[in-house]
Design a protein around this motif. Structure first.
Motif, PDB file in Angstrom:
ATOM      1  N   GLY A  48       0.795  -1.219   0.000  1.00  0.00           N
ATOM      2  CA  GLY A  48       0.000   0.000   0.000  1.00  0.00           C
ATOM      3  C   GLY A  48       0.825   1.266   0.000  1.00  0.00           C
ATOM      4  O   GLY A  48       2.035   1.256  -0.197  1.00  0.00           O
ATOM      5  N   GLN A  49       0.110   2.348   0.227  1.00  0.00           N
ATOM      6  CA  GLN A  49       0.692   3.688   0.254  1.00  0.00           C
ATOM      7  C   GLN A  49      -0.098   4.515   1.247  1.00  0.00           C
ATOM      8  O   GLN A  49      -1.174   4.104   1.671  1.00  0.00           O
ATOM      9  CB  GLN A  49       0.627   4.316  -1.127  1.00  0.00           C
ATOM     10  CG  GLN A  49      -0.806   4.529  -1.598  1.00  0.00           C
ATOM     11  CD  GLN A  49      -0.894   4.873  -3.062  1.00  0.00           C
ATOM     12  OE1 GLN A  49      -0.059   4.457  -3.839  1.00  0.00           O
ATOM     13  NE2 GLN A  49      -1.906   5.627  -3.439  1.00  0.00           N
ATOM     14  N   PRO A  50       0.408   5.684   1.635  1.00  0.00           N
ATOM     15  CA  PRO A  50      -0.347   6.511   2.579  1.00  0.00           C
ATOM     16  C   PRO A  50      -1.710   6.926   2.012  1.00  0.00           C
ATOM     17  O   PRO A  50      -1.834   7.276   0.838  1.00  0.00           O
ATOM     18  CB  PRO A  50       0.562   7.734   2.766  1.00  0.00           C
ATOM     19  CG  PRO A  50       1.934   7.251   2.458  1.00  0.00           C
ATOM     20  CD  PRO A  50       1.734   6.252   1.364  1.00  0.00           C
ATOM     21  N   GLN A  82      -3.383   9.629   8.928  1.00  0.00           N
ATOM     22  CA  GLN A  82      -3.027   8.484   8.089  1.00  0.00           C
ATOM     23  C   GLN A  82      -4.071   7.404   8.344  1.00  0.00           C
ATOM     24  O   GLN A  82      -4.200   6.918   9.457  1.00  0.00           O
ATOM     25  CB  GLN A  82      -1.636   7.960   8.426  1.00  0.00           C
ATOM     26  CG  GLN A  82      -0.517   8.902   8.064  1.00  0.00           C
ATOM     27  CD  GLN A  82       0.835   8.228   8.083  1.00  0.00           C
ATOM     28  OE1 GLN A  82       1.018   7.172   7.480  1.00  0.00           O
ATOM     29  NE2 GLN A  82       1.783   8.839   8.772  1.00  0.00           N
ATOM     30  N   GLU A  83      -4.802   7.024   7.310  1.00  0.00           N
ATOM     31  CA  GLU A  83      -5.915   6.080   7.467  1.00  0.00           C
ATOM     32  C   GLU A  83      -5.586   4.664   7.033  1.00  0.00           C
ATOM     33  O   GLU A  83      -6.392   3.760   7.238  1.00  0.00           O
ATOM     34  CB  GLU A  83      -7.130   6.600   6.699  1.00  0.00           C
ATOM     35  CG  GLU A  83      -7.640   7.916   7.252  1.00  0.00           C
ATOM     36  CD  GLU A  83      -8.895   8.395   6.583  1.00  0.00           C
ATOM     37  OE1 GLU A  83      -9.040   8.204   5.350  1.00  0.00           O
ATOM     38  OE2 GLU A  83      -9.744   8.959   7.285  1.00  0.00           O
ATOM     39  N   GLN A  84      -4.437   4.431   6.450  1.00  0.00           N
ATOM     40  CA  GLN A  84      -4.053   3.088   6.022  1.00  0.00           C
ATOM     41  C   GLN A  84      -3.640   2.250   7.231  1.00  0.00           C
ATOM     42  O   GLN A  84      -3.436   2.791   8.314  1.00  0.00           O
ATOM     43  CB  GLN A  84      -2.933   3.151   4.979  1.00  0.00           C
ATOM     44  CG  GLN A  84      -1.556   3.512   5.528  1.00  0.00           C
ATOM     45  CD  GLN A  84      -1.373   4.982   5.852  1.00  0.00           C
ATOM     46  OE1 GLN A  84      -2.165   5.819   5.469  1.00  0.00           O
ATOM     47  NE2 GLN A  84      -0.300   5.300   6.581  1.00  0.00           N
ATOM     48  N   ASP A  85      -3.496   0.941   7.044  1.00  0.00           N
ATOM     49  CA  ASP A  85      -3.155   0.051   8.158  1.00  0.00           C
ATOM     50  C   ASP A  85      -1.755   0.298   8.715  1.00  0.00           C
ATOM     51  O   ASP A  85      -1.580   0.465   9.912  1.00  0.00           O
ATOM     52  CB  ASP A  85      -3.289  -1.418   7.731  1.00  0.00           C
ATOM     53  CG  ASP A  85      -4.734  -1.816   7.488  1.00  0.00           C
ATOM     54  OD1 ASP A  85      -5.638  -1.175   8.081  1.00  0.00           O
ATOM     55  OD2 ASP A  85      -4.965  -2.744   6.701  1.00  0.00           O
ATOM     56  N   SER A  86      -0.757   0.303   7.855  1.00  0.00           N
ATOM     57  CA  SER A  86       0.631   0.494   8.300  1.00  0.00           C
ATOM     58  C   SER A  86       0.977   1.972   8.302  1.00  0.00           C
ATOM     59  O   SER A  86       0.658   2.696   7.370  1.00  0.00           O
ATOM     60  CB  SER A  86       1.592  -0.232   7.366  1.00  0.00           C
ATOM     61  OG  SER A  86       1.345  -1.618   7.386  1.00  0.00           O
ATOM     62  N   MET A 110       5.540  13.562   8.873  1.00  0.00           N
ATOM     63  CA  MET A 110       4.514  12.592   9.241  1.00  0.00           C
ATOM     64  C   MET A 110       5.164  11.347   9.845  1.00  0.00           C
ATOM     65  O   MET A 110       5.972  10.685   9.194  1.00  0.00           O
ATOM     66  CB  MET A 110       3.683  12.205   8.009  1.00  0.00           C
ATOM     67  CG  MET A 110       2.987  13.368   7.331  1.00  0.00           C
ATOM     68  SD  MET A 110       1.813  14.233   8.394  1.00  0.00           S
ATOM     69  CE  MET A 110       0.686  12.912   8.806  1.00  0.00           C
ATOM     70  N   HIS A 111       4.812  11.068  11.083  1.00  0.00           N
ATOM     71  CA  HIS A 111       5.336   9.882  11.763  1.00  0.00           C
ATOM     72  C   HIS A 111       4.339   9.361  12.799  1.00  0.00           C
ATOM     73  O   HIS A 111       4.646   8.422  13.520  1.00  0.00           O
ATOM     74  CB  HIS A 111       6.691  10.181  12.408  1.00  0.00           C
ATOM     75  CG  HIS A 111       6.634  11.265  13.430  1.00  0.00           C
ATOM     76  ND1 HIS A 111       6.684  12.590  13.082  1.00  0.00           N
ATOM     77  CD2 HIS A 111       6.494  11.229  14.772  1.00  0.00           C
ATOM     78  CE1 HIS A 111       6.597  13.320  14.184  1.00  0.00           C
ATOM     79  NE2 HIS A 111       6.474  12.519  15.220  1.00  0.00           N
ATOM     80  N   GLN A 112       3.181   9.987  12.858  1.00  0.00           N
ATOM     81  CA  GLN A 112       2.124   9.559  13.776  1.00  0.00           C
ATOM     82  C   GLN A 112       0.835   9.377  12.990  1.00  0.00           C
ATOM     83  O   GLN A 112       0.712   9.840  11.862  1.00  0.00           O
ATOM     84  CB  GLN A 112       1.913  10.600  14.876  1.00  0.00           C
ATOM     85  CG  GLN A 112       3.106  10.829  15.747  1.00  0.00           C
ATOM     86  CD  GLN A 112       2.883  11.977  16.730  1.00  0.00           C
ATOM     87  OE1 GLN A 112       1.920  12.720  16.636  1.00  0.00           O
ATOM     88  NE2 GLN A 112       3.805  12.132  17.665  1.00  0.00           N
ATOM     89  N   ARG A 113      -0.123   8.742  13.593  1.00  0.00           N
ATOM     90  CA  ARG A 113      -1.411   8.506  12.945  1.00  0.00           C
ATOM     91  C   ARG A 113      -2.128   9.827  12.658  1.00  0.00           C
ATOM     92  O   ARG A 113      -2.697  10.004  11.588  1.00  0.00           O
ATOM     93  CB  ARG A 113      -2.257   7.596  13.860  1.00  0.00           C
ATOM     94  CG  ARG A 113      -3.533   7.123  13.289  1.00  0.00           C
ATOM     95  CD  ARG A 113      -3.455   6.128  12.175  1.00  0.00           C
ATOM     96  NE  ARG A 113      -2.705   4.931  12.453  1.00  0.00           N
ATOM     97  CZ  ARG A 113      -2.303   4.095  11.504  1.00  0.00           C
ATOM     98  NH1 ARG A 113      -2.595   4.317  10.246  1.00  0.00           N
ATOM     99  NH2 ARG A 113      -1.614   3.029  11.801  1.00  0.00           N
ATOM    100  N   LEU A 119       4.014   9.613  -3.266  1.00  0.00           N
ATOM    101  CA  LEU A 119       2.967   8.719  -3.726  1.00  0.00           C
ATOM    102  C   LEU A 119       1.979   8.543  -2.574  1.00  0.00           C
ATOM    103  O   LEU A 119       2.321   7.981  -1.538  1.00  0.00           O
ATOM    104  CB  LEU A 119       3.563   7.365  -4.124  1.00  0.00           C
ATOM    105  CG  LEU A 119       2.574   6.277  -4.535  1.00  0.00           C
ATOM    106  CD1 LEU A 119       1.813   6.701  -5.790  1.00  0.00           C
ATOM    107  CD2 LEU A 119       3.311   4.975  -4.783  1.00  0.00           C
ATOM    108  N   PHE A 120       0.751   9.079  -2.718  1.00  0.00           N
ATOM    109  CA  PHE A 120      -0.275   8.937  -1.697  1.00  0.00           C
ATOM    110  C   PHE A 120      -1.632   9.322  -2.288  1.00  0.00           C
ATOM    111  O   PHE A 120      -1.716   9.968  -3.337  1.00  0.00           O
ATOM    112  CB  PHE A 120       0.022   9.796  -0.458  1.00  0.00           C
ATOM    113  CG  PHE A 120      -0.028  11.280  -0.696  1.00  0.00           C
ATOM    114  CD1 PHE A 120      -1.177  12.017  -0.405  1.00  0.00           C
ATOM    115  CD2 PHE A 120       1.059  11.959  -1.200  1.00  0.00           C
ATOM    116  CE1 PHE A 120      -1.222  13.384  -0.619  1.00  0.00           C
ATOM    117  CE2 PHE A 120       1.026  13.329  -1.412  1.00  0.00           C
ATOM    118  CZ  PHE A 120      -0.131  14.041  -1.128  1.00  0.00           C
TER     119      PHE A 120
END
Length: 103
Positions: free
Chosen positions: A17-19, A40-44, A67-70, A95-96
């Motif tokens: 995936g991607q962000p 950030q809504e993706q899993d990882s 960006m390093h937190q949810r 890429l997001f």
């Protein structure tokens, strides 16, 4: 080059995936500030610099969020200007996918 690229290679080669970003902007008329929240809504969770360009009339300013937190937030002064636009990644270097809302 001396740069540590472990995180970069891990998240872009080994994580699917991607962000997926949810970006929301809110102008506070009393404080004359613009608050931009990025989720950030993706899993990882991904770590990356995200540049936001804020345009008001003929003026443009860029801010970088690391960006390093949810969920992260940026608040900037925006004197008496409710006519603004927020452009994520204005140089198109990431890429997001994203959604954008104004509250």
């Amino acid at each position: 080059s001396g740069l540590k690229l472990d995180t970069f290679f891990h998240q872009w080669l080994y994580v699917a995936g991607q962000p997926q970003l949810a970006i929301a902007a809110h102008y506070d008329r009393n404080k004359k500030t613009l608050s931009i929240s990025v989720a950030q809504e993706q899993d990882s969770l991904f770590s990356f610099p995200l540049t936001l360009e804020i345009k008001t009339g003929n003026t443009s300013r860029r801010y970088t969020m690391y960006m390093h937190q949810r969920n992260q937030q940026l608040t900037v002064a925006l004197n008496n200007n409710t006519n603004f636009s927020v452009i994520p990644d204005p140089d198109v270097s990431l890429l997001f996918d994203y959604s954008y809302t104004i509250n």
